[in-house]
Structures are given as structure tokens and as C-alpha cells.
Scaffold this motif. Sequence first.
Motif, PDB file in Angstrom:
ATOM      1  N   PRO A 189       0.756  -1.262   0.145  1.00  0.00           N
ATOM      2  CA  PRO A 189       0.063   0.051  -0.052  1.00  0.00           C
ATOM      3  C   PRO A 189       0.704   1.216  -0.094  1.00  0.00           C
ATOM      4  O   PRO A 189       1.964   1.183   0.110  1.00  0.00           O
ATOM      5  N   PRO A 215      -0.473  -0.852   8.703  1.00  0.00           N
ATOM      6  CA  PRO A 215       0.357  -1.115   7.408  1.00  0.00           C
ATOM      7  C   PRO A 215       0.706   0.166   6.539  1.00  0.00           C
ATOM      8  O   PRO A 215       1.545   0.352   5.945  1.00  0.00           O
ATOM      9  N   SER A 251     -12.468   3.744   0.751  1.00  0.00           N
ATOM     10  CA  SER A 251     -12.995   3.303   2.140  1.00  0.00           C
ATOM     11  C   SER A 251     -13.202   4.325   3.046  1.00  0.00           C
ATOM     12  O   SER A 251     -12.393   5.361   3.020  1.00  0.00           O
ATOM     13  N   SER A 277     -12.536   4.648   6.120  1.00  0.00           N
ATOM     14  CA  SER A 277     -11.522   4.987   7.055  1.00  0.00           C
ATOM     15  C   SER A 277     -10.201   4.121   6.445  1.00  0.00           C
ATOM     16  O   SER A 277     -10.062   3.209   6.858  1.00  0.00           O
ATOM     17  N   PRO A 278      -9.384   4.873   5.626  1.00  0.00           N
ATOM     18  CA  PRO A 278      -8.509   4.272   4.668  1.00  0.00           C
ATOM     19  C   PRO A 278      -7.474   3.719   5.693  1.00  0.00           C
ATOM     20  O   PRO A 278      -6.600   2.827   5.399  1.00  0.00           O
ATOM     21  N   GLU A 285      -6.033   1.935   9.091  1.00  0.00           N
ATOM     22  CA  GLU A 285      -6.569   1.341  10.268  1.00  0.00           C
ATOM     23  C   GLU A 285      -5.450   0.601  11.095  1.00  0.00           C
ATOM     24  O   GLU A 285      -4.222   0.184  10.611  1.00  0.00           O
ATOM     25  N   ILE A 286      -5.807   0.181  12.193  1.00  0.00           N
ATOM     26  CA  ILE A 286      -4.802  -0.543  13.215  1.00  0.00           C
ATOM     27  C   ILE A 286      -5.307  -2.049  13.086  1.00  0.00           C
ATOM     28  O   ILE A 286      -6.300  -2.086  13.185  1.00  0.00           O
TER      29      ILE A 286
END
Lengths: 98, 196, 586, 319
Positions: free
Chosen positions: D11, D184, D275, D277-278, D280-281
Motif C-alpha cells: 500500500p 500497514p 474506504s 477509514s483508509p 486502520e490499526i
Amino acid sequence: MSNTQASNGAHARIYVVVFVALLALTIVTVSLSYLHLSVFPSVLLALIVASIKGYLVSNYFMHLISERRLIYAILVLTGIFFLSLIFLPLSHFHDRVG
Amino acid sequence: MQIPYTVAERPDTGVFNAKLGIWLFLASEVMLFGALFSSYILLRTGALAWPHGYTILNVPLATLNTVVLITSSITMVMSWVALRNRDFGKYRKYIGGTVLLGFVFLIIKAIEYGAKFEHHLYPSENTFLAIYFTLTGLHGLHVIGGMIVNAYFWGPGSKMWVTDPERFTNRIEVAGLYWHFVDLVWIFLFPVLYLL
Amino acid sequence: MAHVAAVAHTGNHHEHPLGFLQKYIFSQDHKVIGLQYLLTSLCFLFFGFSLMMMMRWQLAYPGQPIPFIGGLLGEANAPGGIMLPEFYNQLGAMHGTIMVFLGVVPLAVGAFGNYVVPLQIGAPDMAFPKLNMMSYWVYFLGGVTMLASFLMPGGAANSGWTSYAPLSVIATMGQTVWLFGMVFLITSSLLGSINFIVTIVQLRARGLTFMRLPFFVWSQLVTSFLLLLAFPPLEAAGVMQLMDRLAGTSFFMPSGLVVAGEVMPYSGGGSPLLWQHLFWFLAHPEVYVLILPALGIVAEIVANNTRKPLWGYNSLVYAAIFLGFMSFIVWAHHMFLTGMGTVISTFFQTTTMIISIPSVIILTALFISLWGASMRFNTQMLFALAFLPMFGIGGLTGLPLGLAPTDIHLHDTYYVIGHFHYVVAPGTIFALFAGVYHWYPKVTGRMMNEFWGKFHFWGSLVCMNGIFMPMFVQGLAGVSRRLYDGGQQYAHAQGVFHLNEWMSISAWMLALFQIPFIINFFLSSRKGRKVESDNPWEATTLEWATPTPPPHGNFTVVPEVHRGPYEYSVPGHLRDYTPQHQPEKA
Amino acid sequence: MQQLLHYLGLPLDASSHGPQVDQMLAVVHWLMLVLFVGWGAFFGYTLIRFRKSRNPRADYAGVKSHVSSYLEIGVAVFEAILLVGFAVPLWAERVNEFPSEGDATVVRVVAEQFAWNIHYPGADGKFGRTDIKLISAENPLGLDREDHDAKDDVFTVNQLNLPVGKPAILRLSSKDVIHSFGIPLLRVKQDVIPGEVIPVWFTPTLTSVQLADATARTYTISMKDTSNALLSALVSREEYRAKDGVVIVSKDQPISPDVIPFLLQNGITEIVAVSPSPMEIACAQLCGLGHYRMRGYVTIQTEEEYRAWLAQEASYLQE
Ligand code: HEA
Ligand code: HEA
Ligand code: CUA
Ligand SMILES: [Cu+2]
């Protein structure tokens, strides 16, 4: 039977001497503990005495002293891994983030 | 074809099969107890407080046990010497003595454990007692294992003395190597757990 | 396979015939024990694969009922045929455990090692036949224990094959059973490894010096040392975890744990990282236990089917020894992200890079061995050849994992899963298949069917890559492993989630391609073409100098060795192979 | 190569150290590719050239040159360069060269089965005392509100807000089992070990809004997509109106499956979506049955937005 055919009587005498030495060292190590030294010297002394005793048992009772190279090689290899098993995790605990 | 070198030494390696086997086994035992010692060191250096063994444990009893084990080691080695001198009667006495001393060791150990439990000192109390019980318990199991082997060679196993004395002597040597190793482990356990 | 063993007992040694039990069940003959290991471990391999096929359904179609077998799994595991997350975790942990400890190692060491090593060194049996029998039965016990754990309340162990504490300490009963199972398996391995080392060191035939040993024997020797010295610390750790679970100690439990709002009744003071160190102290060497025998099998088959000596035999041997040695001091590369400082991480990164060099040397030697060959592409050779690039992919993808900064992104993602499956599945499993096809005629006196063998090979090759190649893509995208829904909910997984379906279909296809193998395996022992000679592949090593199948005691004449293991196409010789036992002037 | 890796799934990255990690990934993958293609070509050639029908008698000696030794030395040297030139300095920067706390946003992250509790020190910049005995459903951190420093502390669950362009120091700890804190898109991952506090640091370089712009993709829709779970999880980046001007989907609204027929009827076949919430944890370490859903959201804001958000969170404390 790896050792040479020396007289067994002589061997028996050595074993008794070793036995007495082990008893003496046991007394030494116990009395040392009554001195209540600080951590470092007491650990050092206790380990030195235990190592001498270990040396006596392995060399005489287990007659490592007259053993072949093959056995030594295995023990040296084991010793290396033994030390890495003890010291590498320890150094990880001493070198941590945060 | 028969399996070679069960009795005689192989010329180029200088050992017979069982001797190499037992030393390999002892090497693995070194790693077993090594891992526990390593755990001991890590737990101790990571602990906020660590009791001195002698404040909780019974040093005189353990000293006595040390003497018992050392004595059993000498009787063990003498039993082998007796066999090499072709003195079967003496062998029986010595190996029998070794087994008995093993019993004495276990009884003293049981008294120690009992005293701990009476004071509600269980392994779950703290990591010191946890490692104490684990190490001595595992060592005790090794003692029991050795006693079973020695008792076998005292009793039914000793029939081999008649059929194949050379091989039988080798077996006692090998059993002895194991027994001395158990003694050796105790020699380190004793100061580490009780005296430091 | 019954009649095989029956023939094996026509040897001249036992005047009084053995009863059925002693012959087949509690046999002390290394060949019978080898076959026992073979059948048991193949079954476990298949079982481990079946667990994974169920998981792959959940990954491809999360939350949809599993077809056919969904209803059989029980309400506690899969109500309405839909797998629960608890059950998914059990399957994952047991897949890993079964594949590694009950499938591949017993197959590679217990079966191939047991059957082939004494033959290749010209010995009548293993050094300690009783111990050998015991190690099989203790293994069997360990396997049964593991299987039984599925019947525990709360099911089997569900904390991963790594069983990280504290999760594993607070887990259900299954974990206790897992630990007992492991203690059995470790004991079995210890007995076995002592036996192997003594056998190889003590029972070599006259003239068979160490540098004349077939590479397979070397690989077994190094493997045995790994098992001997790396397993005991896990045994110690297992005992400590049992204490934590049963006696309430806190070896791996730090102070102040609060689970689901409840303060845990542990005294505390322990360390979760202690478990990890002891576990990986075994588990890293263990992965070389998985690969070394495979390399040994591949080397044998490559030499035999290129009809020329292995290139750089000495460097192969030294590389294997060095690999074995180094494998004890790289373990914490599985722990880069547990909070390592610079010094300790540099140490482990360096050893990890160093350990990749002997692998490169071994692979290079095998590649160069192909140059100047006269290659026969029989089934075992195809599997052995495919092993090379597959292991190459697996090994190469180990490099970015072995460097801590790149491991930040890849750790515990599907990249890791891809990495190690390339080494163990199209790697080791292919080598083991190759071994089956190669030694089958020696064991049974009959050949396996070549057409179905090749069918098995090509299908497996394609499907294996179909399963594992997309994992690198998912891993690069950052998809974590051990996700019950395959990462469906994560934004960063959206672009790669659809790959799951392809991977799962490949996995089920792979299963279909195993059917001809299984049929071929069993049917050929009765219906296969009979071998014309004791040495159908015209090989040079000693196992082919025995009668087929080898009788109890193995050799009819005491073998004596005159040369290195791979004297193929020696200039000036009439035949293109010169067996090790052939006297100089013949 | 970096491009190829991105194509393969890597990503985009939104942290200041991310490019270095990506560059190193690229360098390692170059090495891997060269080795694989090089040996692969050799391998392929030998399979054809040295098959039995083409080469009936094998050559006993085989290769005599020692080129391979140079090759092996080459690999070793390359690995040494990777180690000394990239891995060690990069790692040292991650774990030794923490920014001073005064210049950074300092946040505590407390993991539990199966949530990320985020603890902000509030206006005084000091974390209040916590006590495991006080832990409850309303007080997952066990925060002692009697403590002076705790009065203004703010906590959220599964929602991490950080200002852009400023270093962030996260102090990770766990209440129960081992988790792994991974983001990530920031090239951050750190195991969270109970009994320990492990810090990580990074500097976000893109706000969530910018990230949404950068990760928005154009989707071609068809009638089949009425049951597309993926699409319904996205939000539209633009406003889509019917021919008569009625809004079918407004900006930043979810694309519910039932609007797809309307879009198609109005000739709209492509929509730009992203998305919601692009960033994320992701929990990376198996932590129990809910491991797969232990997901947190990261919102990167401008400094002002961040302050405003904190102030708003703090205002709830009064009530
Ligand atoms: C047989 C098993 C096996 C083998 C051989 C290896 C080999 C290697 N492994 Fe792997 N590894 C595993 C099994 C294995 N591994 C498993 C099971 C795990 C995960 C465990 C878990 O977490 O559950 C793992 C995880 C793992 C990690 C931890 C990752 C993480 O959790 O973040 C790391 C990190 O350093 C690593 C590194 C390596 C390295 C550097 C090698 C090296 O030895 C590789 C050396 C090989 C080469 C460098 C290849 C040489 C190639 C060529 C010369 C050219 C080839 C070209 C063609 C063929 C055309 N492995
Ligand atoms: C040796 C080790 C090994 C092997 C061979 C395999 C083989 C396979 N593995 Fe596995 N795997 C692991 C070790 C292994 N695995 C480990 C350690 C984990 C981590 C677990 C954890 O998270 O804790 C894991 C995890 C793992 C995952 C990740 C799960 C997750 O993270 O949630 C996946 C996903 O697809 C997977 C898939 C597969 C597949 C499709 C195969 C296929 O390649 C299987 C192929 C099998 C065969 C081809 C069987 C052949 C057998 C026969 C044909 C029998 C014949 C029988 C007779 C003749 C009697 N494995
Ligand atoms: Cu928390 Cu996985
Ligand atoms: Cu490893």
C-alpha cells in the motif's frame, strides 16, 4: 570399557579421595553462604565451588578424563549451545526498547 | 548380520554403542536443565524482589541430601569397579546401596516438600517457589528413573552377568554415567536454589 | 503392504518364527518401523491437510455454511455448518502442529531415515532396535493425544502452533492435552535422534568413511543433532507451561493481568518473552529439521538421474554442518518486533543473513550438478527438480523477513505464511513425494505407475503455486495471518481479498490431484510392475546392494565400501554407474 | 521495483520513515529477483540442453570453473551491504532515536481482548494514575479520576487521532495477552506484551482527507453489484445526481446496494469511491477468538483539527 587395564585398586583409591573432596567442598559452599556476602561475590564463589565439584564428578566418577575425542566434541558443541541459550535471552532482556 | 560394537569399542571412534548413546542423552539433559537455569536467571534478574533461598528453604536438610547423593555416587562407581574385579557379591551390595541412598534422598525431599506445603508455600506463591518446585521436582523424577534402572540391574537385570559379563559391566558403566549426571545436576541446584 | 513385511522376514536370522505382533506391530526391525512411521505420518499429513481445507472454505466464503461436512462438526464448533472463530483457531493451531510434528518430521526422519539410513551405511539395523520401536510407539501415543484433544471441552488447542503465553495459559483444556502430546513427541524425537547418531557414527560399513557417506545420511546426522539439542528446552518450557496452567505458577505470567475485566489470580513476576525464547530455540532449528532431510533426498535423486556425481560434494557436507550449527543462534529473528534494541537485533539479523549463505551454497551445488548431465525425467526426478525453484522462492522470501526493518511491514502477515509454505509444501513435501517414488521399488519390489506419477506431479505443482503465490501479494498489502474472515473487514485488504477464493479452489484441486497418488501408492504394491533387478534405477549407494525387499538383517554379504557415493559415468568404465561396494578391479 | 511492489499490493505509505522501509523492501526484492531469474535461466537451459535424448552420456567432471564461488561471495557481500547500509541504521532510528517528548504527541495505547484503548494526557500533558482494581466497562483503563493528573485525561476506544507532520510517540501496553499493533499504511508494527511498556514512534505525513484522495479508485458498476459487499463498504468521493438534478449519492456517503439501479438508469456507470477509514490499526498477533475483528481506526488531522477534536472530547468529561 575405555580406560586402560590399570589396576582397579588404584582407581578405587582415587574415587575415595574424590569423595572426600566433594564432602569437604560441600561444607565450604554451605559455610560460605553463612557469610551473607553481597550478591555478586556470593554467586561467583558458589559457582566456582560448584564447578570444581562438577569437574571432579565428571572427570573421575564419569571418567571423562580418559574419554575419547568424540565425547569431548559432543560436549563442547552442547556447551556452546548451552551458553547461547543462557546468554542470548539475557542480552535481549538487557537491550530492550523503552 | 549382528549389530556390531554392542560390547567392543569401534576402533576409529573408541567407544561402544551404548556409551555414545548415553553421552548423547546426557547432552540433551544438559540442554533441558540449561533451559531451566536460563529461566531461573531471567526470572531472577527481572524480579523486583527475590528471596534468598535460605530464608525459605531448609539448608541443613538439603546439605544432608547433598551428602546422600554424593555417597550414592561413590557406591555407584564402586559397584562398577567391583564388576571389573569380577566380584559379583560386592557389586550387589554397592548397587543395592545406591538404590537405598536414592530412597533416602527422596524421603528427605518429601519431608522438605511437606514442610513447605504445611506453611502454605505452594509453587503458585511466587516465581522463586515456582522454579524451586519445578527444578527439584524434575530432578526428583530423574532420581526415580535412575533408581528404577539400578534396581533392575540389582535384581532381574543382573542375570546377564552369567551370560555376557562384558556387556553387563558396560551396562553398569552406562547406568553409572547417568546416575553421576543426576548428582552433578544437584551439585548446581543446591547452591543456586538454597544458598544464593 | 502386509506381504512386503512378510518377505522381509525370510532372512536367516530368526530360527524361531516371530508372532504376528512382534513382526508387524511391535517389530524391532528398522524397515518395519520405517513403514509404520510412513503410513502413520502420511495419514497425519492428509489429516492436517483436511483441517486446512475446511479453513480455506471459511477464508474464501466467510460466514457461509461449509458444504457436505459442515453439519458433522457439531454445534459447539460450527452451528448450522458455519465455522466459529474459536473453531477456526483450533484448526489453525492443529494444522501447524500436525503438519510439522506429526506429519513431515516423522515422515522425513522416522520413515525415510529409519528405512534408508541403515541400508545406506551397510548396517544390519539401527544401533538400538528396542529404542527404535519405543520411539515409534511414543510418537503414536503423542499423535493419539493430539487427536484426542479435539474431544476436550472447549476443543483442541487454539493458541497457534506457537502457543504464545499468556494466551495459551488462559486457554481451554485442549492446551493441556497439547502440552502432554508435545512431551510425548519430544521424547520420541530424543530417542530417535540418539539412535540415528549412534547408528551413523558406529555402524558404518568397512571403508565407509565420513566423506564417503551419501549426502542423505549426512542430512540425517545433522538433523538428529538439531533434534537432540534443540528439543529439550521446549520440553522444559512445556513443563513450565503445564505448571502455569495446572499449579497456578507464573513462569510466563506478568503481574497485573486483567482478562475480560477480571483481575487474574496469578502472583505474577513471569515473562511472556521467556516462552518465546524457549519455543523458538526449538522451532527455528526445527524448520531446518524440515528442510535438511528433504535436501538429502533431492541430492540422492538428482545424482541418480543426472547420471553424474554431485558437484561439490564436500561443500555440500560442510554447508549442511554449518547450517545446522548456525540454526541454533538465529532463533530470535521471529521476535524482532518484541521490542529489541539495536545490539541484539543486529546480532540476530547478522546470524540470519549468515545462515542464508550455506543454503545458497547447497542450492548452487545442486544446480551446477545439472550441467553436463544426461537427465532422466522420471517422476521422482520431476519432483526433485521442482523442489529447487520452489525452495528458492521460499528461501529468498526469507531474506526480507530476516532484516528487521522490512520485517516491520511483513511480520505476521500472509507474506510469512507464503514464505514458509514455499519451503515446506512444494519444497519438503515434494522432496518427500520424490523419496516415495524413488525408494518404493526397493521396499515393495514393484514400481509405481509413471503416468499417474507425472499426473500427480504436474497437478500438484500448478496447484501449490496457485495456493501460495497470492499469499505474497496479500502479505505485502498488510493482511495479518490467523484472521478468521481472511481480512474481509480491513480497508487495506480490500484490493486483495478476492484472491482468497482462488487460493482455496487451488487447495481443493490439490486434494483432487492427491487421489491418483494414494491409489497408485496402495495399488502398486500388489499390481505394480515387478522390478527386474535389485537396483532398478542403476544407483550406486548401498541400499541397492540388498535383496529386494531387504530381509531381516539387510545384507546377505557383509558390505565393504571402496569409493565415494556418487560415482556415475566414470570415464573408462563400461557401465555409467559404479556402486560403492564394487571392488576396484572387477 | 518499488512500483512493482506497489502493483503487487504494497500500500501507499503515509509516514516519514515509510519510504525508507519501502526502499529497502525494493532493494531486497531486487536481489531476490536477480538471483531467481539468473538461476532460473541457468536451470531452464540445463533442463533442455542436458536431457538424456540430447546428451546420452553424462560428463563425469561437470563444471570445472569456480564462477559459483564468486557468485556466492557476491551474495554475501550484497547481504552485508543490506545489513550495514540499510537494516542496522534504519532499525537504530526506529528504536534509539526517539524525538523528545516535548516535540511529539504522546499517547498511551492499552490493548485488550479485543480493542485498542487510547489514552490522551489531556491539557496538562500528564497521564493520570491508573489502577487495575478500578477497571470496569465504563473505565477500561482503570483511570483514577481522583488523581490530579487524571482529571483532564481523555480516552477513546478503537479511535486514534493524531496531528499530521508532528512526531507521535505511542506507549504500548496490554492488559491481558500479547497483541501486535500494526498500521500497514504507516509501516508501523510492534508487538504489545503484557507486563511491559514498549514505545513506538513515527511521523504521519498525510491527513486522512489527503489519504482518501490518494486511495480513491474508480469503480465500474453494473447490475451485478447490487450484492457486492465490497462496494457497499465504501463511501463515494463525489456527488452523483440524477438527470433531474436529484442527488442519488452525496459525497462521503456509503454506496448502499439499492442505489446502484438508479445510478445505472441515469447513465452513471463509473463512480469514484474510497474506504471510509483508509487507515486502520490491525492486530497482527493471534490474541484469541476475536483477533480477526480487533481493528482500530486512525484519523490523521491538521494540527487545528486535532486540537479541536481533543477539546471536544474533553468537553464530554464535564457532563
Ligand atoms: C523448512 C522450513 C524453513 C526454511 C528452510 C526457512 C528458511 C529461512 N527462513 Fe523461515 N520460517 C519458517 C520455515 C522455514 N524458513 C516458518 C515455519 C516460519 C514461520 C513460523 C511462524 O511464525 O509460525 C518462518 C518464519 C521466518 C521468519 C520470521 C518472520 C516473521 O514472523 O516475521 C524469518 C525472519 O527472519 C525467516 C527467515 C528465514 C531465512 C533467512 C531462511 C533462509 O535459511 C533461507 C535461505 C535460502 C535462500 C537464500 C535461497 C537460495 C536461493 C537461490 C540460491 C536461488 C534460487 C533460484 C532459483 C531456484 C531459480 N523465516
Ligand atoms: C510442514 C508444515 C506445513 C505444511 C506441509 C503445510 C501445508 C499446507 N498449509 Fe499450512 N501451516 C503450517 C505448516 C504447514 N502447512 C503452519 C506451521 C502454519 C501456522 C499455524 C499457526 O498459525 O499457528 C500453517 C498455516 C497455514 C495457513 C494460514 C492460516 C491462518 O493464518 O489463518 C494456511 C492458509 O491457507 C495454510 C495452508 C496450507 C495448505 C493449503 C497446505 C498444503 O500444501 C497441504 C498439502 C498437503 C498434502 C499435499 C498432503 C499430502 C498427503 C497425502 C497425499 C497423503 C497420502 C496418504 C496416504 C498414501 C496414506 N497453512
Ligand atoms: Cu489482538 Cu490479535
Ligand atoms: Cu526461523
